[in-house]
Structures are given as C-alpha cells and as structure tokens.
Design an enzyme around this catalytic site. Structure first.
Site, mmCIF file in Angstrom:
data_model
loop_
_atom_site.group_PDB
_atom_site.id
_atom_site.type_symbol
_atom_site.label_atom_id
_atom_site.label_comp_id
_atom_site.label_asym_id
_atom_site.label_seq_id
_atom_site.Cartn_x
_atom_site.Cartn_y
_atom_site.Cartn_z
ATOM 1 N N HIS A 99 10.230 -3.668 4.456
ATOM 2 C CA HIS A 99 10.805 -1.996 4.058
ATOM 3 C C HIS A 99 10.707 -1.635 5.723
ATOM 4 C CE1 HIS A 99 6.327 -1.852 4.597
ATOM 5 N NE2 HIS A 99 5.912 -0.911 5.376
ATOM 6 N N GLU A 107 3.761 -4.993 8.579
ATOM 7 C CA GLU A 107 2.071 -4.856 7.878
ATOM 8 C C GLU A 107 2.401 -6.191 7.245
ATOM 9 O OE1 GLU A 107 2.453 0.169 7.114
ATOM 10 O OE2 GLU A 107 2.934 -1.715 5.323
ATOM 11 N N HIS A 164 -2.615 5.086 9.215
ATOM 12 C CA HIS A 164 -1.054 5.458 9.993
ATOM 13 C C HIS A 164 -1.050 6.854 10.433
ATOM 14 C CE1 HIS A 164 -0.192 2.614 6.319
ATOM 15 N NE2 HIS A 164 0.981 2.625 6.917
ATOM 16 N N HIS A 167 0.955 -1.522 -0.266
ATOM 17 C CA HIS A 167 -0.011 0.051 -0.093
ATOM 18 C C HIS A 167 1.024 1.102 0.175
ATOM 19 C CE1 HIS A 167 0.319 -0.145 4.378
ATOM 20 N NE2 HIS A 167 1.108 0.142 4.371
#
Ligand code: DHB
Ligand code: FE
Length: 321
Positions: free
Chosen positions: A196, A243, A59, A12
């Site tokens: 990431h 995530e 977020h 995303h």
C-alpha cells in the site's frame, strides 16, 4: 518452559477498525474482508493461547518525531487504546504480561538486540485491528482473550530496521520465550502491510503478485525475504509496504519448517491489500509440560492445537486461499 506455538500475519488497516466500531461488518465491501477471518477466529478460540506477542508499528500515536525507537517492547501491566484523532477506539484496555515481557527484554538485550523498554504506552490501530480480526468485536467493558506484549517497530521514519535484523530479532525472542520457566503457550503476531501507498503520485498502489510471492516465501523460504532491501519494498509494495518487515520478526520466532494452516488475501480495504496467514510450529513442539514429573496441560495443549487445525482445515478446503 514457555513455547511459541504459532505465528499470525495480519494487515492492520485502520478503516477495518472503523467498520467494526460503526457496525458495518455486514456491508458487502466489508463482509468480503471479515469473511476471510471467520475461520481464524475459530482457530484462535480453539488454540486459546496464554499470551500473545504483537509486533506492530505505532502511527505517531504513542511516539512522535520527538522519539523514534527502532524496537520498543511494552512491559506495562496494561496498554490503553490511543486517541488517533477521533478519540480512542472503543476496545478493551490490553492487559500486559510484565513478567514475560521483562524476561524477553533482558534476554534479547543480553543477546545484543538493544531494544527500548517501555513501561507506559498507548496502542493504536496497528495492534488493535489485528486483535479484532482474530478475536472479533469486543466491547470496551470486556477483555481481550489473552494478555498482550506489544513490540512496536519503527517503519514510519527512515531508517527502519532491515528484514534480516527483524528475522534475527524473532529468533532472539524465541530463545527468550523458551528460557521462561512457566509453561505458557505463546503466539506471535506480525502485522501491517501488505502492499500500500497512502500519499504521493503512486497513492493507491497495490501489487498482488509481489504480495503473494511474499506470502509463499514467508511460509517456505523466509531467508529469501530477509535479503529484500528497503528500496525493493518501496518500489514493489509502495511506501507503506515497508510495514511487511514486521512479519519477519514473527517468522523468525518460528521453526525453519512450519505448517501453513491458513491464508487469506483480498484487495483492497481502504488503500491496502489485506493479507493474513497462520503458521504453526510442528505439533510436537506444543504444550508439553512436565510438572513434578507428570505431564500436565501437554495433552490439553495438543488437543487444542488439533481442534484448531481441524476447524481451519475445514475452512481452507472450501478454498478461501
Ligand atoms: C491505511 C493503511 C495502514 O496500514 C495505515 O496504517 C493507515 C492507513 C489505509 O489503507 O488507508
Ligand atoms: Fe499502517
């Protein structure tokens, strides 16, 4: 009875949203990313789900450190895009499905998953970017092609839920969907990841080997993934790699054995490894509908799924994988 017919995993990355909003999709850097979703968009047009459950993380857009729900289910009639610092993304307001969402809330809470019910919520790139990747660019005056039930998961502040808890929640969601009386064909998204890390000395970390093994196991041996501890996600996939536990909610909602109909992986987009997978439940489980003794929509549902598979297989055989 409603049915979950397929699961979709997708990264995303917010910069993907910015590339869409600023018409940069044809630039070589971004074309590499978007080309991996062309077939998926055709698959989505063919399969035409009635509703999508989108598992994503907020977020600090709808929630902040003031309030950190572990699992928050959106039961509202609509979900506007959040202002993420540059104003809200120019995407449509997502229409909800309050009837199915409240049914899911009741069912999973009675099954002892104490999720938070959210009657008002804004949604950020965690949800809107995967929708764009699967449905294309849609102007704010248009509509997403199906109603959306957001399920926000805390993966931002320690402690996030375990992969095993996520997988079991997926199973409870499936049970909830299957006890809903209307004949709805439901897809479920798991979003975020893959590897990431955005800040600190390891910023920019990507671990393709680990990501690919995660995708292999997601398809073939998801139970193995449920045993991965938080520290392994952090070590192998970076601080934000956690995530990926959200993909296990999607996977838990599917059959034990699924058909992997499509996969795409590219590195990087912004700081992140982009992963994408489409898993379908066996065709017999899709779209069968008996109304007043007659099978309605069953054959339509099946032929939609068959058409979707055909288009995706055409593409997959060209070797995007
Ligand atoms: C990036 C990726 C994310 O998943 C996110 O939420 C924010 C930033 C990135 O790659 O920059
Ligand atoms: Fe993220």
């Amino acid at each position: 009875m409603a049915k979950i017919i397929a699961g979709i995993g997708s990264s995303h990355v917010p910069a993907i949203g910015a590339a869409i909003d600023n018409n940069k999709m044809e630039e070589p850097y971004w074309k590499r990313v978007f080309s991996g979703f062309e077939r998926s968009q055709q698959w989505m047009r063919d399969i035409k789900p009635d509703v999508a459950i989108v598992v994503y993380n907020d977020h600090a857009s709808a929630f902040s450190t003031d309030l950190i729900p572990t699992f928050a289910l959106g039961t509202a009639t609509e979900f506007p895009p959040a202002d993420e610092g540059w104003g809200p993304r120019p995407v449509p307001v997502a229409k909800g499905h309050p009837q199915l969402a409240t049914h899911i809330a009741q069912s999973v809470i009675l099954d002892e998953f104490d999720l938070t019910v959210v009657n008002k919520m804004e949604i950020d790139h965690g949800l809107t970017v995967p929708l764009n990747l699967l449905c294309g660019k849609i102007p704010p005056t248009g509509q997403w092609p199906f109603p959306i039930i957001p399920l926000a998961v805390n993966v931002v502040m320690y402690p996030p839920p375990t992969g095993h808890r996520c997988f079991m929640l997926g199973k409870a969601i499936r049970k909830a969907v299957e006890s809903y009386p209307e004949n709805l064909r439901v897809v479920i998204f798991g979003t975020g990841g893959l590897s990431h890390q955005i800040s600190g000395p390891r910023a920019g970390l990507i671990n393709s080997k680990w990501d690919k093994s995660f995708l292999d196991n997601l398809s073939k041996d998801p139970k193995k993934l449920t045993r991965i501890p938080h520290l392994e996600y952090m070590r192998e996939a970076g601080a934000e790699g956690i995530e990926m536990v959200m993909w296990l909610i999607m996977r838990g909602a599917l059959d034990d054995k699924v058909d992997e109909v499509y996969r795409f992986y590219t590195v990087p987009a912004s700081n992140t490894a982009v992963g994408h997978i489409i898993l379908e439940n066996a065709r017999k489980a899709s779209g069968t509908r008996k109304v007043a003794g007659k099978s309605k929509r069953g054959s339509a549902g099946k032929s939609r799924q068959a058409a979707a598979r055909k288009s995706i297989h055409r593409i997959a055989s060209k070797g995007t994988r």
